[in-house]
Write an enzyme that holds these catalytic residues in place. Structure first.
Site, PDB file in Angstrom:
ATOM      1  CG  ASP A 148       6.755 -13.442 -13.377  1.00  0.00           C
ATOM      2  OD1 ASP A 148       7.791 -14.096 -13.167  1.00  0.00           O
ATOM      3  OD2 ASP A 148       6.627 -12.226 -13.133  1.00  0.00           O
ATOM      4  CE  LYS A 190      25.488 -19.968 -21.323  1.00  0.00           C
ATOM      5  NZ  LYS A 190      26.025 -20.458 -22.587  1.00  0.00           N
ATOM      6  CB  CYS A 382      -2.909  14.199   2.207  1.00  0.00           C
ATOM      7  SG  CYS A 382      -4.583  13.627   1.932  1.00  0.00           S
ATOM      8  CG  HIS A 508      -1.783  13.496  -2.534  1.00  0.00           C
ATOM      9  ND1 HIS A 508      -0.897  12.856  -1.700  1.00  0.00           N
ATOM     10  CD2 HIS A 508      -3.012  13.191  -2.084  1.00  0.00           C
ATOM     11  CE1 HIS A 508      -1.567  12.171  -0.785  1.00  0.00           C
ATOM     12  NE2 HIS A 508      -2.855  12.352  -0.995  1.00  0.00           N
ATOM     13  CD  GLU A 510       2.230  14.030  -3.219  1.00  0.00           C
ATOM     14  OE1 GLU A 510       1.902  15.214  -2.980  1.00  0.00           O
ATOM     15  OE2 GLU A 510       1.722  13.051  -2.645  1.00  0.00           O
TER      16      GLU A 510
END
Ligand code: GLN
Length: 538
Positions: A148, A190, A382, A508, A510
């Site tokens: 990239d 490859k 939230c 949050h 989590e």
């Protein structure tokens, strides 16, 4: 002295560099090494905080309030150790630092260039955690795919870094794909050869190749890859598709990835990794004795990565309860008063997700009304908690115009309001209430039952809050503030007294759930869903 491992990716994106990095880190940690992982992302945003979740999935927030890439969530979940701002660097941040230095006059008289100024700044950032003295090994995951345009300065920085540190202090693990051509019935090497060739063009010889594959790689194929990519045969590591990301550390252990790494870094290969508690977790994950279906009502459900940490927290909490949690993703926009029973009636629990903006809000409120009045376990996170407050205001307190000022600025009943400190903030990047804040839990509440203690901290990412002008009215009607920020008096947890499980958190939870420490609110929520299922069958 700190040793460095770089993880690059070739052939295609989405090979799971984050999981491989976290798995390797886990194995090294389980041998007693102090390890951390950092992610360098090639995009120009200073951080992913301003990105729509559809772009790169969820934005993960660290203790120190950094808005970061979701891979940091994997690092924390695997290692059970916090990360910080220093663990996630973007091209944008690198350029910002260099440009600030230029404006200050640090380079006075000089032309500021990609090489050496940008690459020097990248290398400086790559060393920050290592130089803290807290780690024996720092793993650096490079975002993007080799070749990239935008990741070139990072690759060049790795080349220089490797040269500066020497071959036993900095190594490169290259993750590639070995595709299976069904028509030919063959695995193909490859693309891997080409991607290693691309790395070699940039001056980097990878030390280890981790090969993603759908089928086992034979010894012959390993030899072929080794020969054409200049690595030892034992440095060709198979990474076969796994049913759970949590199986990957054990698969990597079987392939001796950790041993190979240690021998390349000339580090003592003393203890075998102690993976007993990890295996115990996997055992419970793979042998559930119950099953529940939980609806995740949100606005980004087409892309499950948008709710990555929530999905993972359910996996941890499920294993803890020896229960398979099937998460059903439900677009909030699709829910209305006429179809809510049909959409949610078969579920044993409903989680209303975090989010921003007005799309889908009314569906969330409708879902909450249904679970509140039908005694279905509910967990709001939230915005999900804020919607529970709005719903209760409208349908229990009779404040028909109750709303959040995020959606209706001139609401007659702004039960959710913008925080004072936010009112003059116009810039969007890094300006929310972010990171860990303390919260005091009231005894005798469901929150207290879950946490089992009074003082906790949780991570935040929002601008709006419960409006304390309404608190008395809510509490009198049965919605209790069971968690309060001791410094600011902000309501952090709400719950209903007369409901099997109806809890909402302004934070949050989590983000803090790990394999070693499943989050207590998720554990209790899953347990409540299991009870609900039992009640139903009775
Ligand atoms: N949009 C809401 C706020 O800013 C909730 C944010 C969230 O769910 N993370 O307060």
């Amino acid at each position: 002295m700190t040793k460095y491992i770089f993880v690059t990716g070739g052939v295609t994106s989405s090979l799971g560099k984050g999981i491989i990095s976290a798995s390797l880190a886990k194995l090294l940690q389980a041998r007693g090494y102090r390890v951390t992982i950092q992610k360098f992302d090639p995009y120009i945003n200073i951080d992913p905080g301003t990105l729509n979740p559809y772009e790169h999935g969820e934005c993960y927030v660290t203790e120190d309030g950094a808005e970061t890439d979701l891979d940091l969530g994997h690092y924390e979940r695997f290692l059970n150790a916090p990360t910080s701002q220093a663990n996630n660097i973007t091209t944008g941040r690198i350029y910002q630092n260099v440009i600030n230095k230029e404006r200050r006059g640090d380079f006075l008289g000089k032309t500021v260039q990609v090489v050496p100024h940008i690459t020097d700044e990248i290398k400086r950032n790559m060393r920050i955690l290592g130089e803290s003295g807290n780690y024996d090994i720092v793993i650096t995951e490079l975002g993007g795919t080799v070749g990239d345009i935008e990741s070139l300065p990072f690759i060049e920085a790795v080349r220089q870094f490797k040269w500066e540190e020497g071959p036993t202090n900095a190594i490169v693990i290259h993750l590639t794909l070995i595709p299976f051509l069904a028509a030919a019935g063959e695995l193909k090497t490859k693309p891997t050869q080409h991607s290693v060739k691309a790395l070699l063009e940039y001056g980097i010889q990878p030390d280890i190749l981790v090969c993603r594959t759908e089928h086992h790689i034979s010894q012959d194929i390993r030899k072929k890859i080794a020969l054409f990519c200049n690595v030892n045969v034992n440095a060709v590591i198979e990474s076969i598709d796994a049913s759970s990301i949590y199986s990957v550390p054990l698969l990597m252990m079987k392939e001796h990835l950790d041993k190979t790494v240690l021998s390349k870094l000339k580090l003592p290969n003393k203890n075998e990794p102690d993976m007993e508690s990890w295996k115990d977790f996997l055992g419970r994950l793979k042998n559930p004795t119950a099953e529940v279906k939980i609806g995740l009502v949100g606005k980004y459900v087409e892309l499950p990565d948008a709710y990555k940490s929530i999905t993972e927290a359910f996996i941890h909490a499920g294993a803890k309860n020896e229960c398979k949690v099937r998460v059903e993703y439900i677009p909030s926009e699709s829910i209305n008063a006429d179809n809510v029973k049909e959409k949610l009636g078969h579920l044993q629990g409903v989680l209303v997700a975090p989010g921003f903006g007005s799309r889908g809000i009314e569906g969330k409120i409708e879902a909450i009304k249904y679970v509140r009045t039908n005694d279905v376990p509910f967990f709001g996170i939230c915005l999900g908690m804020q919607c529970a407050v709005i719903e209760f205001g409208r349908n229990v307190l009779g404040l028909s115009q109750a709303n959040t000022t995020e959606i209706d600025e001139s609401s007659k009943h702004p039960v959710i309001n913008m925080m004072e400190g936010q009112k003059n903030v116009t810039a969007k990047g890094g300006t929310m209430r972010l990171g860990a804040y303390p919260c005091d839990i009231k005894k005798g509440t469901k929150a207290y039952q879950a946490y089992g203690k009074q003082h906790i901290t949780e991570r935040h990412r929002h601008r709006y809050e419960f409006n304390n002008a309404y608190l008395k009215q809510y509490e009198e009607a049965g919605m209790q503030a069971s968690g309060i920020n001791p410094e600011s008096n902000l309501v952090e947890i709400i719950e209903l007294k007369n409901h099997p499980f109806f809890v909402g958190g302004q934070f949050h939870p989590e983000l803090k759930s790990t394999v070693a420490n499943p989050h207590p609110l998720f554990v209790k929520f899953v347990a409540a869903a299991m009870e609900h299922a039992e009640k139903k069958t009775k």
